[in-house]
Design an enzyme around this catalytic site. Structure first.
Site, PDB file in Angstrom:
ATOM      1  CD1 TRP A  27      -2.205  -2.161   1.239  1.00 27.90           C
ATOM      2  CD2 TRP A  27      -3.423  -0.337   0.829  1.00 27.90           C
ATOM      3  NE1 TRP A  27      -3.496  -2.560   1.055  1.00 27.90           N
ATOM      4  CE2 TRP A  27      -4.273  -1.463   0.802  1.00 27.90           C
ATOM      5  CE3 TRP A  27      -3.958   0.927   0.595  1.00 27.90           C
ATOM      6  CZ2 TRP A  27      -5.636  -1.360   0.552  1.00 27.90           C
ATOM      7  CZ3 TRP A  27      -5.316   1.026   0.352  1.00 27.90           C
ATOM      8  CH2 TRP A  27      -6.136  -0.104   0.329  1.00 27.90           C
ATOM      9  CG  PHE A  60      -4.202  -7.228   9.528  1.00 26.96           C
ATOM     10  CD1 PHE A  60      -4.394  -6.553  10.731  1.00 26.96           C
ATOM     11  CD2 PHE A  60      -4.653  -8.526   9.426  1.00 26.96           C
ATOM     12  CE1 PHE A  60      -5.033  -7.166  11.803  1.00 26.96           C
ATOM     13  CE2 PHE A  60      -5.292  -9.153  10.488  1.00 26.96           C
ATOM     14  CZ  PHE A  60      -5.479  -8.470  11.672  1.00 26.96           C
ATOM     15  CD  GLU A  61      -2.373  -8.637   4.764  1.00 25.52           C
ATOM     16  OE1 GLU A  61      -3.588  -8.863   4.921  1.00 25.52           O
ATOM     17  OE2 GLU A  61      -1.920  -7.492   4.544  1.00 25.52           O
ATOM     18  CB  VAL A  82       2.517   3.604   5.433  1.00 22.09           C
ATOM     19  CG1 VAL A  82       2.086   3.245   4.029  1.00 22.09           C
ATOM     20  CG2 VAL A  82       1.973   4.960   5.838  1.00 22.09           C
ATOM     21  CB  THR A  88     -13.907   3.422   9.278  1.00 25.67           C
ATOM     22  OG1 THR A  88     -12.691   2.842   8.776  1.00 25.67           O
ATOM     23  CG2 THR A  88     -14.789   3.873   8.123  1.00 25.67           C
ATOM     24  CG  HIS A  90      -9.464  -0.395   8.412  1.00 29.02           C
ATOM     25  ND1 HIS A  90      -9.658  -1.762   8.354  1.00 29.02           N
ATOM     26  CD2 HIS A  90      -8.360  -0.145   7.665  1.00 29.02           C
ATOM     27  CE1 HIS A  90      -8.713  -2.297   7.598  1.00 29.02           C
ATOM     28  NE2 HIS A  90      -7.920  -1.340   7.178  1.00 29.02           N
ATOM     29  CG  PHE A 115       7.345  -1.027  15.049  1.00 28.05           C
ATOM     30  CD1 PHE A 115       6.429  -2.059  15.006  1.00 28.05           C
ATOM     31  CD2 PHE A 115       6.879   0.270  15.102  1.00 28.05           C
ATOM     32  CE1 PHE A 115       5.066  -1.803  15.021  1.00 28.05           C
ATOM     33  CE2 PHE A 115       5.526   0.549  15.117  1.00 28.05           C
ATOM     34  CZ  PHE A 115       4.615  -0.491  15.074  1.00 28.05           C
TER      35      PHE A 115
END
Length: 161
Positions: A27, A60-61, A82, A88, A90, A115
């Site tokens: 992304w 998330f992966e 990122v 929302t 999310h 991280f």
């Protein structure tokens, strides 16, 4: 900027023989290109040659990919992604899930995790941290150097796996 008081980042002595994995989400291409370039510079500055790069769909992966690579014998894993706040909740769920997942895997495996997850309110904040020309910070470099330094620092205390 949050970088106030940060230690100087540069080449990590003794890191050249480490086996390192860099995992990056897909992304926000411009930001991710900057983060990856920063990670690559930190690895090159520290003369790390054994590097595997892996791309995953999104932030998330990152934890599941990082866990698989930590279990595969890498000395350090760098997680780059990122998440930009939307309208929302999310954002909150993804950021918390990734943070907890990466922290837990590092604690469970003893493998340092860099991280490099940017959690920003706007795309401009992410660009400012991505290590791009004109960026105020280079979080890809910083996350990588921190993981390398931790791996080198902990080397005398390693258990055979």
């Amino acid at each position: 900027m949050s970088g106030h008081g940060a230690p100087e980042m540069g080449p990590v002595e003794g890191a050249a023989d480490l086996k390192v994995a860099v995992i990056a989400s897909r992304w926000h291409t411009q930001v991710m290109d900057g983060l990856l370039d920063g990670a690559r510079r930190a690895l090159a500055d520290s003369k790390v040659a054994d590097v595997t790069e892996l791309r995953v769909p999104g932030a998330f992966e990152l934890p599941v990919a990082a866990r698989r690579l930590a279990d595969a014998g890498f000395d350090a894993v760098i997680a780059l992604g990122v998440v930009i706040r939307g309208g929302t909740p999310h954002f909150d769920y993804v950021c918390e899930g990734v943070t907890i997942g990466l922290t837990q895997l590092s604690q469970d495996t003893g493998v340092p995790v860099g991280f490099g997850l940017l959690t920003c309110d706007t795309e401009q904040q992410a660009i400012d941290r991505a290590g791009l020309p004109g960026s105020a910070e280079d979080k890809g470099y910083e996350a990588t150097a921190a993981a390398l330094e931790t791996a080198v620092t902990l080397r005398p205390y390693s258990r055979s796996r």
